[in-house]
Design an enzyme around this catalytic site. Structure first.
Site, PDB file in Angstrom:
ATOM      1  N   GLY A  53       0.613  -1.281   0.071  1.00  0.00           N
ATOM      2  CA  GLY A  53       0.106  -0.100   0.101  1.00  0.00           C
ATOM      3  C   GLY A  53       0.803   1.223  -0.356  1.00  0.00           C
ATOM      4  CE1 TYR A  84      -8.570   4.809  10.828  1.00  0.00           C
ATOM      5  CE2 TYR A  84      -8.598   2.900   9.401  1.00  0.00           C
ATOM      6  CZ  TYR A  84      -7.720   3.999   9.980  1.00  0.00           C
ATOM      7  OH  TYR A  84      -6.557   4.238   9.645  1.00  0.00           O
ATOM      8  CG  ASN A 142      -5.255  13.344   7.028  1.00  0.00           C
ATOM      9  OD1 ASN A 142      -5.282  13.135   8.158  1.00  0.00           O
ATOM     10  ND2 ASN A 142      -6.351  13.279   6.175  1.00  0.00           N
ATOM     11  CB  VAL A 143      -0.127   9.038   5.046  1.00  0.00           C
ATOM     12  CG1 VAL A 143       1.134   8.546   4.158  1.00  0.00           C
ATOM     13  CG2 VAL A 143      -0.070   8.683   6.479  1.00  0.00           C
ATOM     14  CG  HIS A 161      -7.214   9.207   2.643  1.00  0.00           C
ATOM     15  ND1 HIS A 161      -6.613   7.951   2.536  1.00  0.00           N
ATOM     16  CD2 HIS A 161      -7.901   9.101   4.126  1.00  0.00           C
ATOM     17  CE1 HIS A 161      -6.961   7.206   3.606  1.00  0.00           C
ATOM     18  NE2 HIS A 161      -7.776   7.971   4.408  1.00  0.00           N
ATOM     19  CD1 TRP A 179     -17.333  16.774  -3.958  1.00  0.00           C
ATOM     20  CD2 TRP A 179     -16.448  14.810  -3.239  1.00  0.00           C
ATOM     21  NE1 TRP A 179     -17.289  15.679  -4.791  1.00  0.00           N
ATOM     22  CE2 TRP A 179     -16.702  14.672  -4.465  1.00  0.00           C
ATOM     23  CE3 TRP A 179     -15.626  13.747  -2.165  1.00  0.00           C
ATOM     24  CZ2 TRP A 179     -16.548  13.343  -4.972  1.00  0.00           C
ATOM     25  CZ3 TRP A 179     -15.404  12.437  -2.835  1.00  0.00           C
ATOM     26  CH2 TRP A 179     -15.901  12.443  -4.087  1.00  0.00           C
ATOM     27  NE  ARG A 211      -9.067  16.102   7.819  1.00  0.00           N
ATOM     28  CZ  ARG A 211     -10.200  16.694   8.489  1.00  0.00           C
ATOM     29  NH1 ARG A 211     -10.163  17.908   9.090  1.00  0.00           N
ATOM     30  NH2 ARG A 211     -11.216  16.130   8.275  1.00  0.00           N
TER      31      ARG A 211
HETATM   32  P1  NAP Z   1      -3.491   1.044   1.735  1.00  0.00           P
HETATM   33  O1  NAP Z   1      -2.671   1.864   0.635  1.00  0.00           O
HETATM   34  O2  NAP Z   1      -4.902   0.955   1.439  1.00  0.00           O
HETATM   35  O3  NAP Z   1      -2.790  -0.260   1.827  1.00  0.00           O
HETATM   36  C1  NAP Z   1      -3.403  -1.356   2.789  1.00  0.00           C
HETATM   37  C2  NAP Z   1      -2.473  -2.450   2.840  1.00  0.00           C
HETATM   38  O4  NAP Z   1      -3.075  -3.556   3.584  1.00  0.00           O
HETATM   39  C3  NAP Z   1      -2.213  -3.247   1.441  1.00  0.00           C
HETATM   40  O5  NAP Z   1      -1.022  -3.847   1.277  1.00  0.00           O
HETATM   41  C4  NAP Z   1      -3.432  -4.351   1.413  1.00  0.00           C
HETATM   42  O6  NAP Z   1      -2.996  -5.371   0.487  1.00  0.00           O
HETATM   43  C5  NAP Z   1      -3.277  -4.881   2.686  1.00  0.00           C
HETATM   44  N1  NAP Z   1      -4.652  -5.324   3.178  1.00  0.00           N
HETATM   45  C6  NAP Z   1      -5.779  -4.687   3.313  1.00  0.00           C
HETATM   46  N2  NAP Z   1      -6.624  -5.596   3.691  1.00  0.00           N
HETATM   47  C7  NAP Z   1      -5.846  -6.970   4.106  1.00  0.00           C
HETATM   48  C8  NAP Z   1      -6.228  -8.320   4.426  1.00  0.00           C
HETATM   49  N3  NAP Z   1      -7.575  -8.637   4.895  1.00  0.00           N
HETATM   50  N4  NAP Z   1      -5.224  -9.021   4.754  1.00  0.00           N
HETATM   51  C9  NAP Z   1      -4.202  -8.823   4.252  1.00  0.00           C
HETATM   52  N5  NAP Z   1      -3.695  -7.385   3.796  1.00  0.00           N
HETATM   53  C10 NAP Z   1      -4.682  -6.642   3.659  1.00  0.00           C
HETATM   54  O7  NAP Z   1      -3.260   1.752   3.065  1.00  0.00           O
HETATM   55  P2  NAP Z   1      -2.086   2.669   3.569  1.00  0.00           P
HETATM   56  O8  NAP Z   1      -2.646   4.314   3.393  1.00  0.00           O
HETATM   57  O9  NAP Z   1      -0.818   2.363   3.300  1.00  0.00           O
HETATM   58  O10 NAP Z   1      -2.311   2.514   5.217  1.00  0.00           O
HETATM   59  C11 NAP Z   1      -1.288   1.625   5.924  1.00  0.00           C
HETATM   60  C12 NAP Z   1      -1.704   1.825   7.371  1.00  0.00           C
HETATM   61  O11 NAP Z   1      -1.555   3.224   7.842  1.00  0.00           O
HETATM   62  C13 NAP Z   1      -2.910   1.312   7.836  1.00  0.00           C
HETATM   63  O12 NAP Z   1      -2.783   0.784   9.002  1.00  0.00           O
HETATM   64  C14 NAP Z   1      -3.793   2.602   8.108  1.00  0.00           C
HETATM   65  O13 NAP Z   1      -4.845   2.505   8.969  1.00  0.00           O
HETATM   66  C15 NAP Z   1      -2.641   3.460   8.553  1.00  0.00           C
HETATM   67  N6  NAP Z   1      -3.058   5.050   8.186  1.00  0.00           N
HETATM   68  C16 NAP Z   1      -3.140   5.518   6.967  1.00  0.00           C
HETATM   69  C17 NAP Z   1      -3.398   6.979   6.827  1.00  0.00           C
HETATM   70  C18 NAP Z   1      -3.666   7.437   5.483  1.00  0.00           C
HETATM   71  O14 NAP Z   1      -3.770   8.630   5.552  1.00  0.00           O
HETATM   72  N7  NAP Z   1      -3.356   6.835   4.478  1.00  0.00           N
HETATM   73  C19 NAP Z   1      -3.371   7.742   7.868  1.00  0.00           C
HETATM   74  C20 NAP Z   1      -3.019   7.098   9.301  1.00  0.00           C
HETATM   75  C21 NAP Z   1      -2.794   5.974   9.190  1.00  0.00           C
HETATM   76  P3  NAP Z   1      -3.507  -5.136  -1.075  1.00  0.00           P
HETATM   77  O15 NAP Z   1      -2.798  -4.450  -1.889  1.00  0.00           O
HETATM   78  O16 NAP Z   1      -3.460  -6.626  -1.570  1.00  0.00           O
HETATM   79  O17 NAP Z   1      -5.079  -4.906  -1.182  1.00  0.00           O
HETATM   80  O1  GFB Z   2      -8.930  12.408   3.626  1.00  0.00           O
HETATM   81  P1  GFB Z   2     -10.261  12.692   3.873  1.00  0.00           P
HETATM   82  O2  GFB Z   2     -11.204  11.782   2.989  1.00  0.00           O
HETATM   83  O3  GFB Z   2     -10.493  12.064   5.428  1.00  0.00           O
HETATM   84  O4  GFB Z   2     -10.434  14.071   4.184  1.00  0.00           O
HETATM   85  P2  GFB Z   2     -10.385  12.771   6.900  1.00  0.00           P
HETATM   86  C1  GFB Z   2     -11.950  14.687   3.982  1.00  0.00           C
HETATM   87  C2  GFB Z   2     -12.083  16.173   4.144  1.00  0.00           C
HETATM   88  O5  GFB Z   2     -11.626  16.592   2.767  1.00  0.00           O
HETATM   89  C3  GFB Z   2     -13.382  16.418   4.268  1.00  0.00           C
HETATM   90  C4  GFB Z   2     -12.815  17.425   2.039  1.00  0.00           C
HETATM   91  O6  GFB Z   2     -13.456  17.672   4.613  1.00  0.00           O
HETATM   92  C5  GFB Z   2     -13.990  16.656   2.797  1.00  0.00           C
HETATM   93  O7  GFB Z   2     -15.076  17.462   2.686  1.00  0.00           O
HETATM   94  N1  GFB Z   2     -12.690  16.793   0.744  1.00  0.00           N
HETATM   95  C6  GFB Z   2     -12.698  17.614  -0.391  1.00  0.00           C
HETATM   96  C7  GFB Z   2     -12.396  15.701   0.210  1.00  0.00           C
HETATM   97  N2  GFB Z   2     -12.642  17.054  -1.751  1.00  0.00           N
HETATM   98  C8  GFB Z   2     -12.454  15.686  -1.415  1.00  0.00           C
HETATM   99  C9  GFB Z   2     -12.331  14.786  -2.086  1.00  0.00           C
HETATM  100  O8  GFB Z   2     -12.302  14.579  -3.428  1.00  0.00           O
HETATM  101  N3  GFB Z   2     -12.343  13.493  -1.509  1.00  0.00           N
HETATM  102  C10 GFB Z   2     -12.108  13.411  -0.206  1.00  0.00           C
HETATM  103  N4  GFB Z   2     -12.059  12.204   0.447  1.00  0.00           N
HETATM  104  N5  GFB Z   2     -12.293  14.307   0.722  1.00  0.00           N
HETATM  105  C11 GFB Z   2      -9.960  10.380   7.423  1.00  0.00           C
HETATM  106  C12 GFB Z   2     -10.643   9.164   8.305  1.00  0.00           C
HETATM  107  O9  GFB Z   2     -10.599  11.312   7.860  1.00  0.00           O
HETATM  108  O10 GFB Z   2      -8.519  10.352   7.903  1.00  0.00           O
HETATM  109  C13 GFB Z   2      -9.957   7.858   8.130  1.00  0.00           C
HETATM  110  O11 GFB Z   2     -12.196   8.956   7.951  1.00  0.00           O
HETATM  111  C14 GFB Z   2      -8.268   7.842   8.137  1.00  0.00           C
HETATM  112  O12 GFB Z   2     -10.368   6.812   9.074  1.00  0.00           O
HETATM  113  C15 GFB Z   2      -7.835   9.304   7.444  1.00  0.00           C
HETATM  114  O13 GFB Z   2      -8.049   7.800   9.319  1.00  0.00           O
HETATM  115  C16 GFB Z   2      -6.494   9.303   7.570  1.00  0.00           C
HETATM  116  O14 GFB Z   2      -9.358  13.256   7.020  1.00  0.00           O
HETATM  117  O15 GFB Z   2     -11.692  13.666   7.010  1.00  0.00           O
END
Ligand code: NAP
Ligand code: GFB
Length: 333
Positions: A28, A155, A184-185, A198, A220, A227
Site C-alpha cells: 500500500g 475504524y 493524514n498520509v 483520501h 467536496w 488537516r
Molecule cells: P493502503 O494503501 O490501503 O494499503 C493497505 C494494505 O493493507 C495493502 O497492502 C493491502 O493489500 C493490505 N490489506 C488490506 N486488507 C488486507 C487483508 N484483509 N489481509 C491482508 N492484507 C490486507 O493503506 P495505507 O494508506 O498504506 O495504510 C497503511 C496503514 O497506515 C494502515 O494501518 C492505516 O490505517 C494507517 N494510516 C493511514 C493513513 C492514510 O492517510 N493513508 C493515515 C493514518 C494511518 P492489497 O494491496 O492486496 O489490497
Molecule cells: O482524507 P479525507 O477523506 O478524510 O478528507 P479525513 C476529508 C476532508 O476533505 C473533508 C474534504 O473535509 C472533505 O469534505 N474533501 C474535499 C474531500 N474534496 C475531497 C475529495 O475529493 N475526497 C475526499 N475524500 N475528501 C480520514 C478518516 O478522515 O482520515 C480515516 O475518515 C483515516 O479513517 C484518514 O484515518 C487518515 O481526514 O476527514
C-alpha cells in the site's frame, strides 16, 4: 539500562540477531514508501531480511492464513500496516466493515506474533481516532478520552483496540509491542479512487480529469476543515527509526507540527498549482466536511528527533502529482 526479566534478556539477545522484518500491508501507500526507504538505506545489506506482503499472500482476517504466513516467514519483527483503509466518505458508508475487518486483522496479527515469539511489532493507528470533543493540540495520552468523530467510529474503535492489546501483551507476557499514530498520509502508490480514497489523492485524480475534460475541479465540502499531512516517504523514515530505536509500549504521533496545518481549500490550491490546472475550482457544500480539525502535537517525536526534517508540503504534492501523471495507467484509482 536495567533489565527486569528473563524475557527482556531473551528479547535483547534476539535483537542482536539479524532482523527478519515482516511488513503486513506492504503493497500500500505506506508499505511501498517503507520499501523504498529500506532499499535506499541499504537495510537488507546488513544481513536483514524485509518481506513486504499484500492480501494475496494471506487474508489476515483469517487466523489460519495468518498463522501459515508467520510459520512460513518466521519473522523476528513485524511492521503491521495491513488494514481496511479509506477516506471520509467510504468510512461514513461502511463503519461496520471497517470495525470487523480491522479488529480481525489486528487480533490475528498480534496474537500470532506473540505465539511465534516475535520480538517487536509496530502497528499503525491514526490521528483521526482521537476523541472528537477534545482540547488542542491532541497528544498521545488522549486516545481513550471520549468517543471519536461519528463519521469513522468503526475504524477508530478498531484502531484504539490495538493500543489496548499492546498494553495487555506487555502486562501479561512482557511483550514490547507498540504503535505509531500518523496524521493524514499521502504520496506515490496512494489509493487515487475518487469515492473511497483520501482527500489529497482524490483532488489530484479529479484535477487530472477536469484538466483533460475542460471542466471545473469539484472540491467536496466547504474547504474550511483543517488537516496536517505527512509525506509517505517521511513517514517511512520515521517508521524505520521506530522499529530500530523506539522502545516504549505507549504510541507516538508521527506528524508535521501544528503550525503546518492547512485547510482543505489550501490543499486544493496546492494541487492546482502542482498540476498547472487552469480551470475553475468549485465547492460542493452538499458533501460532508467530516471532522473540522484534529490538530495533533508532535512534541514527543521532537523530543526524540529534534532535527528530523520533513519534505516541504508543496514539494511533496508536486512529487505525488508527477508520480500520478507518470503512472496513471497502473495507479490505484
Ligand atoms: P493502503 O494503501 O490501503 O494499503 C493497505 C494494505 O493493507 C495493502 O497492502 C493491502 O493489500 C493490505 N490489506 C488490506 N486488507 C488486507 C487483508 N484483509 N489481509 C491482508 N492484507 C490486507 O493503506 P495505507 O494508506 O498504506 O495504510 C497503511 C496503514 O497506515 C494502515 O494501518 C492505516 O490505517 C494507517 N494510516 C493511514 C493513513 C492514510 O492517510 N493513508 C493515515 C493514518 C494511518 P492489497 O494491496 O492486496 O489490497
Ligand atoms: O482524507 P479525507 O477523506 O478524510 O478528507 P479525513 C476529508 C476532508 O476533505 C473533508 C474534504 O473535509 C472533505 O469534505 N474533501 C474535499 C474531500 N474534496 C475531497 C475529495 O475529493 N475526497 C475526499 N475524500 N475528501 C480520514 C478518516 O478522515 O482520515 C480515516 O475518515 C483515516 O479513517 C484518514 O484515518 C487518515 O481526514 O476527514
Amino acid at each position: 539500562m536495567h533489565v527486569d526479566t528473563v524475557t527482556e534478556i531473551a528479547q535483547m539477545e534476539t535483537q542482536k540477531a539479524p532482523m527478519r522484518v515482516l511488513v503486513t500491508g506492504g503493497t500500500g501507500l505506506v508499505g511501498r514508501a517503507i520499501e523504498q526507504v529500506v532499499q535506499a538505506q541499504g537495510g537488507c545489506g546488513k544481513g536483514e531480511q524485509w518481506i513486504f506482503l499484500s492480501s494475496k499472500d494471506a487474508d489476515l482476517r483469517d487466523l489460519a492464513q495468518t498463522r501459515a504466513l508467520f510459520e512460513k516467514h518466521r519473522p523476528t519483527h513485524v511492521i503491521h500496516l495491513a488494514a481496511m483503509v479509506g477516506g471520509l466518505f467510504r468510512n461514513m458508508r461502511e463503519n461496520l466493515d471497517f470495525w470487523r475487518s480491522n479488529v480481525h486483522i489486528n487480533d490475528n496479527v498480534l496474537q500470532t506474533a506473540h505465539e511465534m515469539g516475535v520480538v517487536k511489532v509496530v502497528s499503525c493507528l491514526s490521528t483521526c481516532i482521537f476523541p472528537d470533543k477534545t482540547t488542542y493540540p491532541i497528544d498521545e495520552t488522549m486516545i481513550h478520552n471520549g468517543p471519536p468523530h461519528n463519521s469513522n467510529f468503526g475504524y477508530s474503535y478498531a484502531k484504539r483496540m490495538i493500543d489496548v492489546q499492546n498494553r495487555a501483551y506487555f502486562q501479561q507476557h512482557g511483550r514490547r509491542y507498540t504503535a505509531v499514530i500518523p496524521t493524514n498520509v499521502f504520496g506515490p502508490h496512494d489509493n487515487f479512487n475518487i469515492e473511497d480514497g483520501h482527500v489529497l489523492p482524490g483532488l489530484i485524480h479529479k484535477a487530472y480529469i477536469a484538466h483533460k475534460e475542460g471542466s471545473p475541479l469539484q472540491v467536496w465540502g466547504t474547504g474550511t476543515p483543517r488537516r496536517q499531512f505527512i509525506y509517505s516517504l517521511d513517514l517511512a523514515r520515521l517508521f524505520v527509526w521506530v522499529l530500530r530505536e523506539y522502545n516504549e509500549i505507549d504510541p507516538i504521533i508521527l506528524s508535521v507540527g501544528e503550525e503546518e496545518e492547512v485547510s482543505i481549500k489550501e490543499v486544493a490550491d496546492s494541487v492546482v498549482e502542482a498540476l498547472g490546472f487552469k480551470g475553475q475550482v468549485v465547492f460542493d457544500t452538499s458533501k460532508a466536511d467530516g471532522q473540522f480539525k484534529k490538530t495533533a502535537s508532535n512534541a514527543k517525536l521532537r523530543r526524540h528527533l529534534p532535527d528530523f526534517t520533513f519534505t516541504p508540503f508543496s514539494q511533496a504534492v508536486k512529487e505525488t502529482c508527477d508520480w500520478f501523471v507518470a503512472n496513471y495507467d497502473t495507479a490505484r484509482k
